[in-house]
Motif scaffolding. Structure first.
Motif, PDB file in Angstrom:
ATOM      1  N   ILE A   1       0.887  -1.157   0.000  1.00 27.82           N
ATOM      2  CA  ILE A   1       0.000   0.000   0.000  1.00 27.82           C
ATOM      3  C   ILE A   1       0.922   1.203   0.000  1.00 27.82           C
ATOM      4  N   GLN A   2       0.994   1.939  -1.125  1.00 27.52           N
ATOM      5  CA  GLN A   2       1.996   2.982  -1.226  1.00 27.52           C
ATOM      6  C   GLN A   2       1.524   4.213  -2.007  1.00 27.52           C
ATOM      7  N   ASP A   3       0.225   4.405  -2.086  1.00 25.62           N
ATOM      8  CA  ASP A   3      -0.285   5.560  -2.816  1.00 25.62           C
ATOM      9  C   ASP A   3      -0.807   6.650  -1.882  1.00 25.62           C
ATOM     10  N   LEU A   4      -0.447   6.561  -0.608  1.00 22.54           N
ATOM     11  CA  LEU A   4      -0.910   7.521   0.388  1.00 22.54           C
ATOM     12  C   LEU A   4       0.290   8.192   1.038  1.00 22.54           C
ATOM     13  N   ASP A   5       0.039   9.268   1.796  1.00 28.26           N
ATOM     14  CA  ASP A   5       1.166   9.948   2.429  1.00 28.26           C
ATOM     15  C   ASP A   5       1.581   9.251   3.717  1.00 28.26           C
TER      16      ASP A   5
ATOM     17  N   LEU B   1      -0.454   6.771   6.525  1.00 27.02           N
ATOM     18  CA  LEU B   1      -0.074   5.365   6.633  1.00 27.02           C
ATOM     19  C   LEU B   1       0.402   5.016   8.033  1.00 27.02           C
ATOM     20  N   SER B   2       1.115   5.934   8.681  1.00 27.62           N
ATOM     21  CA  SER B   2       1.583   5.679  10.047  1.00 27.62           C
ATOM     22  C   SER B   2       0.406   5.479  10.988  1.00 27.62           C
ATOM     23  N   LYS B   3      -0.577   6.348  10.879  1.00 30.81           N
ATOM     24  CA  LYS B   3      -1.756   6.241  11.748  1.00 30.81           C
ATOM     25  C   LYS B   3      -2.498   4.942  11.490  1.00 30.81           C
ATOM     26  N   LEU B   4      -2.648   4.578  10.222  1.00 32.49           N
ATOM     27  CA  LEU B   4      -3.353   3.339   9.886  1.00 32.49           C
ATOM     28  C   LEU B   4      -2.573   2.111  10.328  1.00 32.49           C
ATOM     29  N   PHE B   5      -1.246   2.156  10.210  1.00 32.14           N
ATOM     30  CA  PHE B   5      -0.424   1.035  10.665  1.00 32.14           C
ATOM     31  C   PHE B   5      -0.590   0.816  12.168  1.00 32.14           C
TER      32      PHE B   5
ATOM     33  N   LEU C   1      -3.558  -1.717  10.255  1.00 29.18           N
ATOM     34  CA  LEU C   1      -3.479  -1.999   8.827  1.00 29.18           C
ATOM     35  C   LEU C   1      -2.087  -2.488   8.443  1.00 29.18           C
ATOM     36  N   GLY C   2      -2.014  -3.601   7.731  1.00 31.58           N
ATOM     37  CA  GLY C   2      -0.755  -4.115   7.226  1.00 31.58           C
ATOM     38  C   GLY C   2       0.099  -4.773   8.288  1.00 31.58           C
TER      39      GLY C   2
ATOM     40  N   ILE D   1       9.224   3.888   6.759  1.00 33.24           N
ATOM     41  CA  ILE D   1       9.053   5.301   7.089  1.00 33.24           C
ATOM     42  C   ILE D   1      10.427   5.923   7.309  1.00 33.24           C
ATOM     43  N   ASP D   2      10.484   7.260   7.361  1.00 33.66           N
ATOM     44  CA  ASP D   2      11.755   7.922   7.638  1.00 33.66           C
ATOM     45  C   ASP D   2      12.253   7.515   9.023  1.00 33.66           C
ATOM     46  N   TYR D   3      13.573   7.470   9.175  1.00 32.98           N
ATOM     47  CA  TYR D   3      14.179   6.948  10.404  1.00 32.98           C
ATOM     48  C   TYR D   3      13.787   7.750  11.652  1.00 32.98           C
ATOM     49  N   PRO D   4      13.850   9.096  11.648  1.00 32.66           N
ATOM     50  CA  PRO D   4      13.405   9.818  12.847  1.00 32.66           C
ATOM     51  C   PRO D   4      11.940   9.531  13.188  1.00 32.66           C
ATOM     52  N   GLY D   5      11.092   9.446  12.157  1.00 35.18           N
ATOM     53  CA  GLY D   5       9.695   9.116  12.407  1.00 35.18           C
ATOM     54  C   GLY D   5       9.529   7.725  12.986  1.00 35.18           C
ATOM     55  N   ALA D   6      10.346   6.780  12.518  1.00 30.68           N
ATOM     56  CA  ALA D   6      10.296   5.417  13.047  1.00 30.68           C
ATOM     57  C   ALA D   6      10.718   5.384  14.510  1.00 30.68           C
ATOM     58  N   LEU D   7      11.761   6.134  14.854  1.00 32.45           N
ATOM     59  CA  LEU D   7      12.177   6.217  16.255  1.00 32.45           C
ATOM     60  C   LEU D   7      11.040   6.734  17.123  1.00 32.45           C
ATOM     61  N   ARG D   8      10.347   7.721  16.625  1.00 31.73           N
ATOM     62  CA  ARG D   8       9.255   8.336  17.381  1.00 31.73           C
ATOM     63  C   ARG D   8       8.103   7.351  17.573  1.00 31.73           C
ATOM     64  N   LEU D   9       7.712   6.634  16.514  1.00 30.80           N
ATOM     65  CA  LEU D   9       6.622   5.669  16.629  1.00 30.80           C
ATOM     66  C   LEU D   9       6.998   4.506  17.538  1.00 30.80           C
ATOM     67  N   ALA D  10       8.221   4.016  17.397  1.00 27.89           N
ATOM     68  CA  ALA D  10       8.653   2.897  18.231  1.00 27.89           C
ATOM     69  C   ALA D  10       8.704   3.290  19.702  1.00 27.89           C
ATOM     70  N   ALA D  11       9.130   4.520  19.983  1.00 32.67           N
ATOM     71  CA  ALA D  11       9.189   4.983  21.366  1.00 32.67           C
ATOM     72  C   ALA D  11       7.802   5.080  21.986  1.00 32.67           C
ATOM     73  N   ALA D  12       6.798   5.336  21.168  1.00 29.36           N
ATOM     74  CA  ALA D  12       5.429   5.454  21.670  1.00 29.36           C
ATOM     75  C   ALA D  12       4.808   4.096  21.967  1.00 29.36           C
ATOM     76  N   GLY D  13       5.420   3.026  21.453  1.00 28.69           N
ATOM     77  CA  GLY D  13       4.941   1.677  21.726  1.00 28.69           C
ATOM     78  C   GLY D  13       4.027   1.142  20.643  1.00 28.69           C
ATOM     79  N   GLY D  14       3.896  -0.176  20.599  1.00 29.83           N
ATOM     80  CA  GLY D  14       3.009  -0.821  19.643  1.00 29.83           C
ATOM     81  C   GLY D  14       3.690  -1.303  18.381  1.00 29.83           C
ATOM     82  N   CYS D  15       4.975  -0.971  18.206  1.00 30.41           N
ATOM     83  CA  CYS D  15       5.724  -1.436  17.043  1.00 30.41           C
ATOM     84  C   CYS D  15       7.207  -1.343  17.364  1.00 30.41           C
ATOM     85  N   HIS D  16       8.013  -1.959  16.499  1.00 28.26           N
ATOM     86  CA  HIS D  16       9.460  -2.004  16.715  1.00 28.26           C
ATOM     87  C   HIS D  16      10.186  -1.745  15.399  1.00 28.26           C
ATOM     88  N   ILE D  17      11.350  -1.114  15.494  1.00 32.17           N
ATOM     89  CA  ILE D  17      12.211  -1.001  14.321  1.00 32.17           C
ATOM     90  C   ILE D  17      12.895  -2.345  14.114  1.00 32.17           C
TER      91      ILE D  17
END
Length: 302
Positions: free
Chosen positions: A138-142, A146-150, A154-155, A160-176
């Motif tokens: 799924i790659q036709d969205l911004d 996609l981060s919110k849906l993930f 979803l999926g 995602i960009d590395y700083p954004g990935a660090l931020r999402l992983a720190a919030a919990g629910g996913c891992h790099i």
């Protein structure tokens, strides 16, 4: 002072040496006044080159590759980011991740700001012996959507960009599960390119630009990110300082910023990825696409 305007496809941490070279006066030492803008949509950087508003565009080398012999003659002359500033987020711990488990899964990745993300990830799949056709995308969205849906379920994976990935992983629910600046290998991710062949005067201007950019890279390599944390937060106010420091440290330690010279080995690898993505019919030889003259002095000094 000679004006030198950069029209960029984004405002990003992986462009840090340019921001440092402006702030520390390295460009001014070379009699350059360097300014930058980020037009929207991103492909207006090409309009800025065509109308002479900009001296150089900053973005992916896949654009000059794709345009070569088809439309505008775009000539890369320097590199700023030598690693992909991306990460793969999964729902499992990093230690449990396996590339071979990806077939049959669904990967989310943005497609709204160019082709780099999809080209790179599918190249990595092929390098791991995996046919991208066996994975759902799924790659036709911004990226924000996609981060919110993930996070909402979803999926199976998110690129995602590395700083954004660090931020999402720190919030919990996913891992790099793959940090591509660390594990992704060399690639000329972000380059400067100009319109058409350069005369001697433009080559000289680009050469002094590259010399100052090298000083920006050297300045970063000589310092821990904590020593310029205030500068980072001023340039990137939307990101928490701990995320900025961690990302900058990772980039610094993994050869993101070493030289403005476009790395021939990384270039050859990326050309295969661009060709396999059908943007070019075959890899383009290094000196057919790039102008090595602006970085020749840096190569000789290395």
């Amino acid at each position: 002072m000679t004006p030198f305007h950069v029209t960029a496809t984004g405002h990003s941490l992986n462009y840090l040496p340019e921001y440092v070279a402006v702030d520390q006066g390295f460009f001014a030492d070379e009699d350059l006044t360097v300014t930058a803008s980020v037009p929207r949509p991103w492909d207006r950087v090409l309009d800025d080159l065509r109308d002479g508003t900009a001296s150089a565009a900053l973005g992916g080398i896949w654009v000059p590759s794709m345009y070569r012999d088809r439309a505008d003659h775009l000539v890369p002359f320097a590199q700023i980011a030598a690693r992909a500033p991306l990460a793969l987020l999964g729902r499992e711990a990093a230690a449990d991740f396996s590339w071979q488990a990806l077939p049959g899964k669904t990967v989310l990745m943005k497609g709204s700001n160019g082709a780099s993300v999809g080209l790179y990830f599918k190249m990595r799949l092929r390098e791991e012996g995996i046919d991208p056709g066996r994975i759902g995308f799924i790659q036709d969205l911004d990226g924000a959507m996609l981060s919110k849906l993930f996070l909402g379920g979803l999926g199976d994976y998110l690129v995602i960009d590395y700083p954004g990935a660090l931020r999402l992983a720190a919030a919990g629910g996913c891992h790099i599960v793959q940090a591509f600046p660390v594990q992704g290998g060399p690639i000329p991710w972000s380059v400067y390119y100009a319109l058409g062949p350069a005369d001697d005067g433009r080559v000289q201007q680009q050469a002094v630009f590259c010399r100052a950019l090298q000083r920006g890279m050297d300045w970063i390599q000589a310092r821990e990110p904590e020593s310029y944390g205030d500068f980072l937060t001023r340039i990137f106010p939307a990101l928490p300082v701990d995320i900025l420091l961690r990302a900058a440290r990772t980039y610094r330690e993994n050869a993101m910023w070493t030289t403005p010279l476009i790395d021939p080995e990384g270039y050859e690898r990326w050309q295969l990825g661009i060709a396999d993505g059908h943007l070019i019919s075959a890899p383009i030889p290094y000196e057919t696409l790039n102008d090595p003259r602006p970085t020749a002095a840096l190569r000789a000094a290395a």
